[in-house]
Design an enzyme around this catalytic site. Sequence first.
Site, PDB file in Angstrom:
ATOM      1  CG  ASP A 308      -0.207  -1.796  11.121  1.00 19.52           C
ATOM      2  OD1 ASP A 308       0.117  -3.212  11.152  1.00 19.52           O
ATOM      3  OD2 ASP A 308       0.005  -1.069  12.132  1.00 19.52           O
ATOM      4  CD  GLU A 514       0.287  -2.789  17.124  1.00 17.16           C
ATOM      5  OE1 GLU A 514      -1.089  -2.217  17.386  1.00 17.16           O
ATOM      6  OE2 GLU A 514       0.974  -3.764  17.524  1.00 17.16           O
TER       7      GLU A 514
END
Length: 628
Positions: A308, A514
């Site tokens: 990521d 997020e």
Amino acid sequence: MGRFSIPKLGFVLLCCLAAVTEATYVKYKDPKQPLGVRIKDLMSRMTLAEKIGQMTQIERTVATPDVMKNYFIGSVLSGGGSVPDPKATPEAWIEMVNTMQKAALSTRLGIPMIYGIDAVHGHNNVYKATIFPHNVGLGVTRDPQLVKKIGAATALEVRATGIPYAFAPCIAVCRDPRWGRCYESYSEDHKIVQLMTEIIPGLQGELPANSKKGVPFVAGKDKVAACAKHYLGDGGTTKGINENNTAISMNGLLSIHMPAYLNSIRKGVATVMVSYSSWNGVKMHANRDLVTGFLKNKLKFRGFVISDWQGLDRITSPPHANYSYSVEAGVSAGIDMIMVPYSFTEFIDDLTYQVKQKIIPMSRIDDAVKRILRVKFVMGLFENPMADKSLVNQLGSQEHRELAREAVRKSLVLLKNGEAADKPLLPLPKKATKILVAGTHADNLGYQCGGWTITWQGLSGNDLTVGTTILQAVKNTVDPSTQVVYSQNPDAQFVKSGRFSHAIVVVGEPPYAETNGDSLNLTISQPGPDTIYNVCGAVKCAVVVISGRPVVIQPYVSSINALVAAWLPGTEGQGVADVLFGDYGFTGKLARTWFKTVDQLPMNVGDPHYDPLFPFGFGLTTKPTGKY
């Protein structure tokens, strides 16, 4: 002159031509050669610098032609909201991608770079793209064929801008709605998430019947490489805290969080992205047992594993505290491509040093490069490295908007409809004297789309892209004689004196992505609750909730006549009005448990303390009233 007859001369020239051709023929550039032969031939020619370059993914803003060339960069990405310019056209995207690609192709071996982008509910960074409902709404449909069509439409729109790789789908199983990424998850139930992996053949193309298990597959120029994410347990963290620790037994991990990966690999998914989160205290980015041992060796996944964003940095706390350790831990764990994304020289220098010092074996580098090249060869990137403009008209096409509108209709869940079954409020009549539309989310395209829309965190307002707000949809749908009055947050007196036939109140959460979406209270944002009380206290009302997850609604249910969960529907708000006014019936069933209070969380279907406000699978239905 007499010593060379013409035929002899011709023969010599032919020989010379053959020698030149032989010198330029290289096996890896020949699409007729078997995949394995091409990979082996290319790898035999590569230096360490060229191999490490393939493993490096950098952000668009640092990907100059010189950087691409000098460091043999293998991949570039757009971070959330990273665009060539605001409201960039597909042509501008193509020109940007092709400029980078030309630089990659100008290197000694001419290995094409692969450009990746988050296209998680349509091609969501791009102006005028079709924005589909977020996954939380799509799970409600339980319709894998619909999701497959959405995958195919998304692939066309991504390719319309010259991009061949999408960081989707997110196959997290969100077990706690306090998680800020819960809307990226199809359901709390892994079985629904497994069904929804049908988006992968939509994005990549249908796997040929004779395919070997685990080998990546991308069908060609109108398809994209997909990415199953985030491996593993991203949706199971304690209290839903983003990037945190998933405390669960191996059995729980395999039975809840792993199943959709099995389906994805069976469907030929090209890449898998590793999760920031930890499993029982071990960072997934450093978990060799699960990345190499399980994913690569046991499940026989043959695509590439990608980190990521700054995933290696975040192995340590605080991030980047000991980067050389992070590089060693992440690459040794089995990560093949590193989303650096900015400080690439540091990454390249550290990894080069570690290979030269035999801290990381060459075999690990070769495994990574082999996988990356396999995906690039399979998807035809060597044959068709340059983007063309043939698909630009696919971006935000009418056909795709109709598909998104259908998805909106099927994702709506009717939670309440009148005080008794024989006195429903919905569907509303199209012909009424005067109706009120109220609420912060009624005329706000940005709110309707949620996070990961144009920017990473999402936006407010109606100027971000092209679409239809719920207010506009209502106006489009009602009879021309019906007066529609819009007031964002009317007081009780205004409503009482307005003599409205009925009201539609649209409230919910602001956009987020997020960690910014992590929430311990899960409330509807102000002044939403006041609007509900002021409007519903004075007139018959239908409340539409725009949110990325179940929110606290119990205190208001008794004062609401009809309640609809619309999730984050995207640009095609017309789909909401289609169902409110009876052109289509409500069919959606909750793919998430709707809690009474946050104190109950986590609470998922099957739990011993299961006592929901609306249970998993709940959803009232209505019949279409006929369009005219």
